[in-house]
Design a protein around this motif. Structure first.
Motif, short mmCIF file in Angstrom:
data_model
loop_
_atom_site.label_atom_id
_atom_site.label_comp_id
_atom_site.label_asym_id
_atom_site.label_seq_id
_atom_site.Cartn_x
_atom_site.Cartn_y
_atom_site.Cartn_z
N ILE A 107 0.83 -1.20 0.00
CA ILE A 107 0.00 0.00 0.00
C ILE A 107 0.87 1.26 0.00
O ILE A 107 0.64 2.20 -0.77
CB ILE A 107 -0.94 0.00 1.22
CG1 ILE A 107 -1.91 -1.18 1.15
CG2 ILE A 107 -1.70 1.31 1.31
CD1 ILE A 107 -2.87 -1.13 0.01
N THR A 168 -7.78 4.80 -0.17
CA THR A 168 -6.44 4.71 -0.74
C THR A 168 -6.28 5.63 -1.95
O THR A 168 -5.29 6.35 -2.08
CB THR A 168 -6.13 3.27 -1.14
OG1 THR A 168 -6.31 2.41 -0.01
CG2 THR A 168 -4.70 3.13 -1.63
N GLU A 241 1.69 9.24 4.17
CA GLU A 241 0.65 8.19 4.12
C GLU A 241 0.48 7.55 5.49
O GLU A 241 -0.65 7.30 5.94
CB GLU A 241 1.05 7.15 3.08
CG GLU A 241 0.03 6.04 2.88
CD GLU A 241 0.23 4.87 3.83
OE1 GLU A 241 -0.77 4.20 4.19
OE2 GLU A 241 1.39 4.64 4.22
N SER A 245 -2.97 7.73 7.73
CA SER A 245 -3.59 6.48 8.15
C SER A 245 -3.62 6.37 9.66
O SER A 245 -4.54 5.78 10.24
CB SER A 245 -2.84 5.29 7.55
OG SER A 245 -2.89 5.32 6.14
N VAL A 251 -5.74 4.89 4.67
CA VAL A 251 -6.21 3.53 4.39
C VAL A 251 -7.14 3.09 5.51
O VAL A 251 -6.85 3.29 6.69
CB VAL A 251 -5.02 2.57 4.26
CG1 VAL A 251 -5.49 1.16 3.98
CG2 VAL A 251 -4.08 3.06 3.15
N GLN A 252 -8.24 2.49 5.13
CA GLN A 252 -9.24 2.08 6.10
C GLN A 252 -9.15 0.59 6.39
O GLN A 252 -8.85 -0.21 5.49
CB GLN A 252 -10.65 2.41 5.59
CG GLN A 252 -10.88 3.90 5.37
CD GLN A 252 -10.73 4.71 6.64
OE1 GLN A 252 -11.43 4.49 7.62
NE2 GLN A 252 -9.80 5.67 6.61
N THR A 255 -7.90 -3.26 5.60
CA THR A 255 -6.72 -3.23 4.76
C THR A 255 -5.50 -2.87 5.60
O THR A 255 -5.52 -1.87 6.33
CB THR A 255 -6.89 -2.18 3.64
OG1 THR A 255 -8.07 -2.48 2.90
CG2 THR A 255 -5.69 -2.20 2.71
N SER A 257 -2.06 -1.33 6.84
CA SER A 257 -1.30 -0.12 6.57
C SER A 257 -0.32 0.09 7.71
O SER A 257 -0.63 -0.21 8.88
CB SER A 257 -2.21 1.10 6.44
OG SER A 257 -1.48 2.30 6.41
#
Length: 310
Positions: A107, A168, A241, A245, A251-252, A255, A257
């Motif tokens: 990711i 994302t 990122e 997050s 990113v949720q 998923t 991260s």
């Protein structure tokens, strides 16, 4: 033979020596491949490439060995420590941390490469237009970019995510927008410097058109600083990122991260420090790799530093 003839004659080569004018095989190989000379003299570039190769191998191979392991819940292994069964341990839900780190790398690398590519796609033409177009148009472009750069990077990314919602793709778009004015300014500065070079003036004197000057002469010779800046921005985008997050705007779940792993494991730092240490070290390695590659690329693309390395 007279004395002048003896002095003018070439000395006899030593046994096993290469003929005059020829280079040793290793030197010839290095001369034909300047990138090989750069790797042998630039420790930062070589170290950065090794770190990024390790990260890439982990991101590719580990999920193939354990498909679905990043989201598989195993309550009996909750907060299991590093060992033979789980190389890096397990999180509070029993999920394997090594597999989650590998998925998190995927990711992070996708967001990093995608956001920088988007910034290059938009920022390079804007920078070239600001440098080679009319002064009024260039001034307008730079003032708009200055407004964007006035916002802190994290704050501007939060605004974009708040407008479009977390995810994302939105995260990639937000980071790309943040980096566009940086790339544009670097491209403009490099293009302005290149446009004052003698070979550009010579091409202009021969009657080269505007597009020929920009595409054939200015753009290829202005990409060096942009490439270095893009490599450094990839490292910063990993951190950005992870930060977004971490606060729930990237990113949720479920998923994986790296930022989410840090956020979820902070409540267990005292009893199970590996839950936080693993993603922290993972972020450190990939950021360090991109940073070292950026330093090595700067040395490679700078003629003065490349001459010193020789």
């Amino acid at each position: 033979m007279s004395v002048p003839d003896i002095l003018a004659a070439d000395p006899a080569p030593l046994p096993g020596a290469a003929p005059p004018g020829s280079a040793a095989p290793g030197d010839a190989t290095t001369a034909r491949r300047p990138w090989l000379r750069t790797l042998t003299h630039s420790r930062s570039l070589a170290t950065g490439l090794v770190l990024l190769a390790i990260v890439l191998l982990v991101a590719i191979i580990v999920p193939l060995l354990d498909p679905g392991g990043a989201t598989r819940l195993q309550a009996q292994d909750s907060l299991a420590g590093p060992g033979a069964g789980r190389l890096l341990g397990a999180d509070q839900l029993g999920r394997d941390l090594l597999t989650r780190l590998a998925e998190g790398y995927r990711i992070s690398l996708a967001v990093s490469l995608g956001s920088v590519a988007l910034a290059l796609l938009i920022g390079c033409p804007l920078g070239l237009l600001a440098a080679t177009g009319s002064p009024r148009l260039g001034g307008l472009i730079m003032r708009v970019l200055d407004v964007l750069m006035a916002f802190p990077a994290l704050l501007l990314a939060i605004v974009v995510v708040a407008l479009f919602g977390p995810g994302t793709l939105v995260l990639l778009l937000a980071i790309g927008i943040v980096y566009t004015p940086i790339i544009a300014r670097v491209m403009r500065a490099a293009a302005l410097e290149t446009s004052r070079q003698s070979f550009v003036e010579a091409a202009r004197a021969r009657g080269a058109s505007y597009w020929r000057l920009v595409l054939r002469h200015i753009t290829p010779n202005s990409l060096g600083p942009v490439i270095v800046q893009a490599t450094i921005l990839m490292a910063v985008s990993i951190l950005l990122e992870a930060a977004l997050s971490f606060i729930g705007l990237g990113v949720q779940p479920p998923t994986p991260s790296l930022g989410l792993m840090l956020s979820a494991g902070r409540d267990f730092m005292a009893s199970s420090p590996w839950v936080v240490a693993d993603p922290a070290v993972a972020i450190l390695l990939v950021v360090l790799g991109f940073t070292l590659v950026g330093d090595g690329m700067q040395e490679w693309l700078d003629p003065k530093k490349r001459a010193i390395a020789r």
